[in-house]
Scaffold this motif. Sequence first.
Motif, PDB file in Angstrom:
ATOM      1  N   TRP A   1       0.836  -1.213   0.000  1.00 22.13           N
ATOM      2  CA  TRP A   1       0.000   0.000   0.000  1.00 22.13           C
ATOM      3  C   TRP A   1       0.860   1.247   0.000  1.00 22.13           C
ATOM      4  N   LEU A   2       1.914   1.263   0.821  1.00 22.56           N
ATOM      5  CA  LEU A   2       2.803   2.430   0.865  1.00 22.56           C
ATOM      6  C   LEU A   2       3.525   2.628  -0.464  1.00 22.56           C
ATOM      7  N   TYR A   3       3.945   1.532  -1.095  1.00 22.44           N
ATOM      8  CA  TYR A   3       4.615   1.615  -2.394  1.00 22.44           C
ATOM      9  C   TYR A   3       3.681   2.190  -3.451  1.00 22.44           C
ATOM     10  N   VAL A   4       2.465   1.684  -3.494  1.00 26.55           N
ATOM     11  CA  VAL A   4       1.505   2.148  -4.498  1.00 26.55           C
ATOM     12  C   VAL A   4       1.177   3.625  -4.278  1.00 26.55           C
ATOM     13  N   ARG A   5       1.013   4.019  -3.028  1.00 31.31           N
ATOM     14  CA  ARG A   5       0.710   5.419  -2.724  1.00 31.31           C
ATOM     15  C   ARG A   5       1.850   6.340  -3.151  1.00 31.31           C
ATOM     16  N   ARG A   6       3.088   5.933  -2.868  1.00 27.38           N
ATOM     17  CA  ARG A   6       4.242   6.738  -3.275  1.00 27.38           C
ATOM     18  C   ARG A   6       4.354   6.802  -4.803  1.00 27.38           C
ATOM     19  N   ARG A   7       4.128   5.684  -5.451  1.00 30.34           N
ATOM     20  CA  ARG A   7       4.227   5.628  -6.920  1.00 30.34           C
ATOM     21  C   ARG A   7       3.149   6.502  -7.562  1.00 30.34           C
ATOM     22  N   GLU A   8       1.941   6.514  -7.011  1.00 29.68           N
ATOM     23  CA  GLU A   8       0.880   7.364  -7.555  1.00 29.68           C
ATOM     24  C   GLU A   8       1.245   8.831  -7.428  1.00 29.68           C
ATOM     25  N   LYS A   9       1.873   9.216  -6.320  1.00 30.81           N
ATOM     26  CA  LYS A   9       2.305  10.603  -6.163  1.00 30.81           C
ATOM     27  C   LYS A   9       3.346  10.968  -7.215  1.00 30.81           C
ATOM     28  N   GLU A  10       4.291  10.051  -7.475  1.00 27.66           N
ATOM     29  CA  GLU A  10       5.305  10.307  -8.494  1.00 27.66           C
ATOM     30  C   GLU A  10       4.660  10.445  -9.869  1.00 27.66           C
TER      31      GLU A  10
END
Length: 69
Positions: free
Chosen positions: A24-33
């Motif tokens: 979940w944290l990875y996906v959230r960070r990737r969406e921000k990028e």
Amino acid sequence: MKQSTFVALVLMLAAGVGALTAAWLYVRRREKELDEYEQLLFSEDMDDEEAPAEDAAASAKDDAEPDAE
């Protein structure tokens, strides 16, 4: 139920929760990028810089078309 079985189940549950949290944290960070990249890609500043090049290409194409006929 043996105590070792209970401990094993709790550890497996904790590992699953940890893996889901990490994903979940990875996906959230990737969406921000990706949002930042999309803003750069479609920003108005970039459109203003590209417009003269498109106008020049369009006028060059218009100049070349009458010669082709």
